[in-house]
Design an enzyme around this catalytic site. Structure first.
Site, short mmCIF file in Angstrom:
data_model
loop_
_atom_site.label_atom_id
_atom_site.label_comp_id
_atom_site.label_asym_id
_atom_site.label_seq_id
_atom_site.Cartn_x
_atom_site.Cartn_y
_atom_site.Cartn_z
N GLY A 227 0.79 -1.21 0.00
CA GLY A 227 0.00 0.00 0.00
C GLY A 227 0.83 1.27 0.00
CG ASP B 159 -2.17 -3.56 7.11
OD1 ASP B 159 -2.96 -4.53 7.09
OD2 ASP B 159 -1.65 -3.09 6.09
N1 LIG Z 1 12.50 -4.71 5.86
C1 LIG Z 1 12.23 -5.59 4.89
N2 LIG Z 1 13.08 -6.58 4.63
C2 LIG Z 1 12.80 -7.49 3.66
N3 LIG Z 1 11.68 -7.49 2.93
C3 LIG Z 1 10.79 -6.52 3.15
C4 LIG Z 1 11.01 -5.52 4.13
N4 LIG Z 1 9.94 -4.70 4.14
C5 LIG Z 1 9.10 -5.16 3.19
N5 LIG Z 1 9.60 -6.26 2.59
C6 LIG Z 1 8.97 -7.05 1.54
O1 LIG Z 1 8.25 -6.24 0.67
C7 LIG Z 1 6.89 -6.65 0.62
C8 LIG Z 1 6.00 -5.47 0.44
O2 LIG Z 1 5.95 -4.74 1.62
P1 LIG Z 1 4.82 -3.72 1.94
O3 LIG Z 1 4.82 -3.49 3.39
O4 LIG Z 1 4.98 -2.54 1.07
O5 LIG Z 1 3.53 -4.46 1.49
P2 LIG Z 1 2.65 -5.52 2.23
O6 LIG Z 1 3.16 -5.78 3.60
O7 LIG Z 1 2.52 -6.70 1.34
O8 LIG Z 1 1.26 -4.80 2.33
P3 LIG Z 1 0.90 -3.49 3.20
O9 LIG Z 1 1.12 -2.33 2.33
O10 LIG Z 1 -0.53 -3.69 3.51
O11 LIG Z 1 1.79 -3.48 4.39
C9 LIG Z 1 6.68 -7.36 1.95
O12 LIG Z 1 5.63 -8.28 1.89
C10 LIG Z 1 8.00 -8.02 2.19
O13 LIG Z 1 8.06 -9.28 1.56
#
Ligand SMILES: Nc1ncnc2c1ncn2[C@@H]1O[C@H](COP(=O)(O)OP(=O)(O)OP(=O)(O)O)[C@@H](O)[C@H]1O
Ligand SMILES: *[C@@H]1O[C@H](CO)[C@@H](O)[C@H](O)[C@H]1NC(C)=O
Ligand SMILES: *[C@@H]1O[C@H](CO)[C@@H](O)[C@H](O)[C@H]1NC(C)=O
Ligand SMILES: *[C@@H]1O[C@H](CO)[C@@H](O)[C@H](O)[C@H]1NC(C)=O
Ligand SMILES: *[C@@H]1O[C@H](CO)[C@@H](O)[C@H](O)[C@H]1NC(C)=O
Ligand SMILES: *[C@@H]1O[C@H](CO)[C@@H](O)[C@H](O)[C@H]1NC(C)=O
Ligand SMILES: *[C@@H]1O[C@H](CO)[C@@H](O)[C@H](O)[C@H]1NC(C)=O
Ligand SMILES: [Mg+2]
Length: 755
Positions: A434, A548
């Protein structure tokens, strides 16, 4: 034997009552008892475990039950094990003479405490066989006193804050087999030459230090070496070909994150016991050696990512085709790098196309691009003056000037971010959510990070963004993903987080890797997440609400330890009472039903989301699944089924039959309480955490947590130095195995030996 003990006990008791009966050995006993009481006085008064160390309750350390003390048949103390102490850690400084009267000691284990420098003298411990002060707070140089121990075989000082060179004195310790010095210590070059004079070395770990030199070919004398861990240093030069024919017992080799160059030597095919071969993030070149294929037969784990090796990668490489596969390899490096290095249009959007050109053409293109960029910039300035919507202008105006960057986070320039992510190259993309896209990034100093770049829809006011940074910078917890920094250049909103190697829980639960999540691991994750959320809820008043909670916001590090992510992100503009937002507060399947009814978000909404995650951990099923015809919604599916048919009807079949059913039954009850329709019926995260902690403390981890330490132990980098309680309970062995589990695809995830 029993009789002898009893006789001694009576004698000791008599002795303490009747001074005239004092014998030499009794005096010694008294000295040893006094020594222990001194130690308790100095570092253990607060520890309930040492309550048993008392002269009033029983006759002496070898007679009564003094916790952690072991004596030999002549009533001398031979082992002192003060490791862990279930949470009540020893704290402070041991007196220099703490051990000077404990001359029969063979084993000394003070690991997992909070002891500080200076280090006590060990000069009298001529019988000492193993010494373990890992996971403490010692700093400064390695204490000289450890080099005066003629019988030392096992030395562990990993995960301290030690610095400086390792002294040549280490060559006095001829019998040394295990040398654990890695983790958070920062030793520096040069390595002592004397190491090569220790013929028996089986394990050496120096990961995470600051060594800048070639790998010593002289180490090729270690014919019994099973584990060598030197990752995350600055070792340079070639891989020593001399090692190949000698390291025939080597099972684990971790050299990743160094500056190693050259080819993988052909002679290394002599390392026939290899099970883990980790060389990623170096500058190795040449072909991927064909002999590596033999490792496939033993299901070895091989990681060569981010080098300049020439493929093709053998099919069986488990990680050959993952996103990182070509992130930093030669293929993507040659990809229009010229444009990027002396980039004149950093401000513009990164370009991802670009064909190979001749030099003349390149110059032409560069000039054209520069001119184009200038025009673009001018147009942009004009446009932003004239047409940018008011709200967006306002944001910029109220921005940076009077805002002080909070301590503990770094403000990155846009240029640094571009460099780290190869200008947001597709190959570095690891996800999208998001907030926007998420990229893998490698900072100048080699550190790996996750870079989250706000997309157009998640762009908020700069002021809000800064408030968010300020809030995030204050949240520090071992179970929350750490914010390393941010970038607010060029109207960008970028968050830089610690990189979590094993990605999100969703992927592990619902994609192919569920095998890593054995029954014990799942409970540990449940506990860890509960603790992280409890921290958020109790950190401030009013409490911070995550909003979330779901498996994709639970990330796993290299030890498969979980941390909560995305707390506090873009929540400032999500007041649903007054606003309509493009970003939902929460995700379908995890949203508190009361929130739907009353539009009122509380900590109990997080508890609901958490409860759904628990259900997913228990059942291995998605929160919303349109293929689940009985009920798409997991909560609705679970409750009646569990109540009517019991835990076996809802449990993830991948857990097999060997898991503690009662524990899972209890956890299922917690999950149902958390997902209660009425928020008043839900427990607090604090309650859940303490309940889970209680459940876990009664469980024995499955056998794969108990592999022989000599061949499977591993140390984390600085990031894994904070050991979760669940992990520290099982001691170093437990932690070790977490790594093992990740690395060895062959283990049986469900094997469990009932007590
Ligand atoms: N600190 C991190 N280290 C490794 N991978 C990460 C990290 N942060 C995010 N990711 C990866 O990137 C993906 C996308 O993250 P993001 O938080 O943007 O989306 P989400 O968790 O799928 O949905 P939301 O926006 O609802 O949180 C995550 O699902 C994860 O696999
Ligand atoms: C060790 O024993 C000696 C004599 O037996 C005593 O004087 C000294 O105080 C003891 N030291 C410690 C630290 O207990
Ligand atoms: C480690 O040592 C450094 C420098 O000596 C110090 O700044 C830091 O606070 C220490 N860390 C811990 C955990 O003791
Ligand atoms: C290697 O290990 C074997 C068996 O444990 C032992 O007999 C031998 O002495 C060791 N060799 C060296 C050089 O340490
Ligand atoms: C390797 O794994 C496969 C399947 O995953 C298994 O059949 C095989 O027995 C394993 N081999 C070894 C040597 O463990
Ligand atoms: C000390 O106790 C801990 C926890 O019970 C255990 O893991 C460790 O192996 C023990 N240390 C030694 C040296 O036996
Ligand atoms: C400390 O080190 C010793 C010797 O290597 C080992 O036996 C023991 O298990 C270690 N303690 C813990 C808690 O791992
Ligand atoms: Mg997320």
């Amino acid at each position: 034997m029993k009789n002898a003990d009893r006789t001694l006990a009576i004698l000791t008791l008599l002795a303490s009552l009747l001074p005239p009966l004092i014998t030499l050995s009794y005096a010694q006993l008294q000295d040893e008892a006094r020594a222990l009481l001194n130690i308790k006085q100095a570092v253990g008064l607060k520890s309930p475990n040492l309550a048993s160390w008392s002269t009033s309750s029983n006759g002496g350390p070898c007679v009564g039950k003094w916790a952690g003390v072991t004596c030999d048949s002549s009533q001398r103390i031979i082992q002192l094990n003060m490791s862990g102490l279930s949470g009540f850690k020893l704290e402070g400084v041991l007196p220099n003479d703490a051990f000077s009267n404990l001359t029969s000691l063979r084993s000394l284990d003070f690991s997992y405490n909070r002891l500080k420098s200076p280090f006590p003298s060990l000069d009298n411990l001529k019988n000492l066989h193993d010494l373990n002060f890992s996971q403490n707070h010692f700093n400064g140089n390695l204490p000289q006193t450890i080099f005066n121990l003629p019988n030392l075989v096992e030395l562990r000082l990993n995960e301290n804050n030690l610095t400086g060179r390792i002294p040549e004195g280490i060559s006095n310790l001829k019998g040394l087999e295990l040398i654990w010095l890695g983790g958070s210590n920062k030793f520096e070059s040069p390595l002592p030459k004397g190491l090569a004079l220790l013929p028996n070395v089986e394990i050496l770990t120096l990961a995470g230090s600051a060594f800048e030199e070639n790998l010593p070919k002289e180490w090729a004398v270690w014919v019994n070496l099973t584990y060598l861990n030197l990752h995350t240093n600055k070792f340079t030069g070639d891989l020593p070909s001399e090692w190949g024919s000698k390291f025939t017992k080597l099972q684990k080799l971790s050299l990743y994150e160094n500056h190693l160059t050259g080819k993988i030597p052909d002679s290394w095919k002599g390392m026939i016991s290899m099970k883990e071969f980790r060389l990623r993030d170096n500058y190795l070149s040449g072909p991927v050696p064909s002999w590596l294929a033999q490792l496939a037969n033993v299901n070895a784990s091989v990681d060569l990512k981010c080098n300049y090796l020439r493929g093709p990668y053998p099919q069986w490489f488990s990680d050959a085709n993952t996103w990182m596969g070509n992130c930093f390899d030669s293929a993507s490096r040659s990809h229009d790098d010229k444009c990027r290095d002396d980039n004149t249009c950093e401000d513009g959007p990164p370009k991802s196309d670009g064909k190979k050109n001749s030099t003349a053409a390149i110059i032409g293109v560069v000039v054209a691009v520069a001119v184009f960029c200038v025009i673009l910039v001018i147009l942009y300035i004009l446009w932003s003056r004239a047409y940018v919507p008011r709200s967006r202008r306002l944001r910029r105006d109220t921005g940076a000037e009077d805002w002080v960057v909070p301590q503990g986070v770094r403000r990155f320039t846009y240029k640094e971010i571009l460099k780290a992510t190869k200008s947001f190259d597709k190959s570095c993309e690891i996800g999208e959510g998001g907030f926007g896209k998420v990229y893998f990034g490698k900072l100048e100093d080699g550190k790996h990070v996750a870079v989250k770049r706000a997309g157009d829809f998640s762009h908020q006011g700069m002021k809000e963004f800064q408030n968010e940074i300020t809030l995030l910078s204050r949240l520090h917890h071992r179970h929350l993903v750490r914010l390393e920094g941010f970038c607010d250049d060029k109207d960008e909103q970028i968050l830089v987080y610690e990189y979590m190697v094993n990605g999100n829980l969703h992927r592990h639960l619902f994609e192919k890797e569920a095998v890593l999540l054995n029954w014990y691991r799942r409970l540990e994750i449940a506990l860890t997440v509960a603790q992280g959320l409890d921290y958020l809820h109790s950190f401030a008043e009013p409490p911070i609400i995550h909003r979330d909670v779901k498996p994709s916001n639970i990330l796993l590090d290299d030890n498969m330890a979980a941390k909560v992510s995305d707390f506090g992100i873009s929540k400032a503009n999500l007041d649903m009472d007054t606003h309509i937002s493009t970003r939902p507060a929460g995700t379908a399947g995890y949203v508190d039903p009361e929130y739907f009814l009353r539009r009122h978000l509380t900590t109990a909404s997080d508890v609901y989301g958490y409860g759904v995650v628990l259900l997913e951990l228990i059942t291995g099923q998605l929160s919303i699944d349109h293929k689940r015809l009985e009920d798409y919604n997991l909560v609705a599916w679970f409750k009646p089924r569990k109540i009517k048919q019991g835990i076996q009807a809802v449990i993830d079949p991948r857990l097999g039959s060997n898991f503690p059913v009662e524990a899972y039954d209890e956890v299922a009850e917690i999950a149902m309480d958390c997902t209660a329709f009425e928020r008043g019926d839900r427990p607090t995260m604090k309650f859940v955490a303490s309940k889970l902690e209680q459940i876990l403390s009664g469980l024995i981890p499955p056998p794969e947590h108990f592999q022989p330490v000599s061949s499977t132990t591993s140390e984390g980098k600085a990031s894994s130095m904070q050991v979760s309680p669940a992990t520290s309970r099982t001691g170093a062995t437990g932690e070790v195995l977490l790594t093992y589990i990740k690395l060895d695809p062959t283990f049986n995830a469900t094997a469990f030996e009932p007590r």
